[in-house]
Write an enzyme that holds these catalytic residues in place. Structure first.
Site, short mmCIF file in Angstrom:
data_model
loop_
_atom_site.label_atom_id
_atom_site.label_comp_id
_atom_site.label_asym_id
_atom_site.label_seq_id
_atom_site.Cartn_x
_atom_site.Cartn_y
_atom_site.Cartn_z
CB THR A 28 -0.91 0.00 1.24
OG1 THR A 28 -1.84 -1.09 1.13
CG2 THR A 28 -1.70 1.30 1.35
CG ASP A 86 6.17 5.63 5.62
OD1 ASP A 86 5.76 6.20 4.59
OD2 ASP A 86 5.47 4.89 6.32
CE LYS A 96 5.39 -1.72 4.83
NZ LYS A 96 5.01 -0.73 3.78
N GLY A 97 3.67 2.40 7.38
CA GLY A 97 2.36 2.70 7.93
C GLY A 97 1.91 4.13 7.79
CD GLU A 105 1.61 -1.17 4.57
OE1 GLU A 105 1.57 -0.49 3.54
OE2 GLU A 105 2.09 -0.75 5.65
#
Length: 232
Positions: A28, A86, A96-97, A105
């Site tokens: 994503t 990220d 991440k996120g 994820e």
């Protein structure tokens, strides 16, 4: 060359690892979206794969691109997950996120034999933490959960602010799983593996955006070309 071009280059390099018959985890975010679009082109050209999306947004993108989808309830294991990040550090630890899909994820990545992270070179860092760390939480008892999270930061020598992520119309952002996210603005995380363990032990924390020991390969696109880093 802008960042979107670099992201697409990284996605194209990861696509070279895909073969017919593979079961894929579909990440994503903006970089992962490039991979899904490029994968869709290959599928329309005859590539036979099946994917598990990590968010409802990715599901919609994959369906639009003609990619056949399934769930982890229907298959035992994935061959490969391709996702963005990220931040990525030199030990291939990730934050991440940022897009709010960290729980799915991580579930999908953990169910995969390999995880390739695709990113532009700006995401490569010496120490994680400049990008806010997302922590997915249960709304019930949020104040107590926040205090426990802040204590965990202190235990690893980190300090910063926790901010509840905003969603639409002034309400809290709600994940696909129905949870909230607090973003930790730390600046620097001295011991990411230890912090990951401490956060996972907090009852009100559903998941966090530290991906430790999960990424197999990182593909970084920069102005001087593509760089691939493998886990040692």
């Amino acid at each position: 060359m802008d960042k979107e071009d670099l992201k697409r280059q990284a996605a194209a390099r990861a696509l070279e690892e895909v073969r017919s018959g593979m079961k894929l985890g579909l990440g994503t975010g903006s970089t992962a979206r490039h991979f899904v679009e490029l994968l869709g082109e290959k599928v329309r050209g005859g590539l036979d794969v099946i994917g598990v999306p990590t968010s409802e947004v990715t599901r919609a993108d994959a369906e639009r691109c003609g990619i056949r989808l399934t769930t982890l309830d229907e298959i035992d294991r994935l061959d490969l997950t391709v996702d963005g990040a990220d931040e990525v550090d030199t030990r291939l630890e990730l934050i991440k996120g940022g897009g709010g899909a960290l729980l799915r994820e991580k579930i999908v990545a953990a169910a995969s034999d390999r995880m390739i992270v695709i990113a532009d070179e700006s995401k490569w860092v010496d120490c994680l933490g400049k990008f806010p760390l997302p922590v997915e939480v249960i709304p019930f008892g949020l104040a107590a959960t926040r205090r426990a999270i802040e204590k965990a930061f202190t235990q690893v020598g980190a300090a910063g602010q926790l901010k509840l992520r905003d969603g639409e119309a002034g309400h809290a952002f709600v994940t696909d799983g129905g949870h909230w996210i607090v973003d930790a603005h730390l600046g620097r995380i001295p011991d990411a593996p230890r912090l990951a363990k401490l956060l996972s032990e907090i009852p009100g924390v559903v998941e966090h955006g530290l991906f430790i020991g999960i990424a197999s390969t990182v593909v970084l696109a920069g102005t001087e070309g593509i760089r691939t880093v493998e886990r040692a």
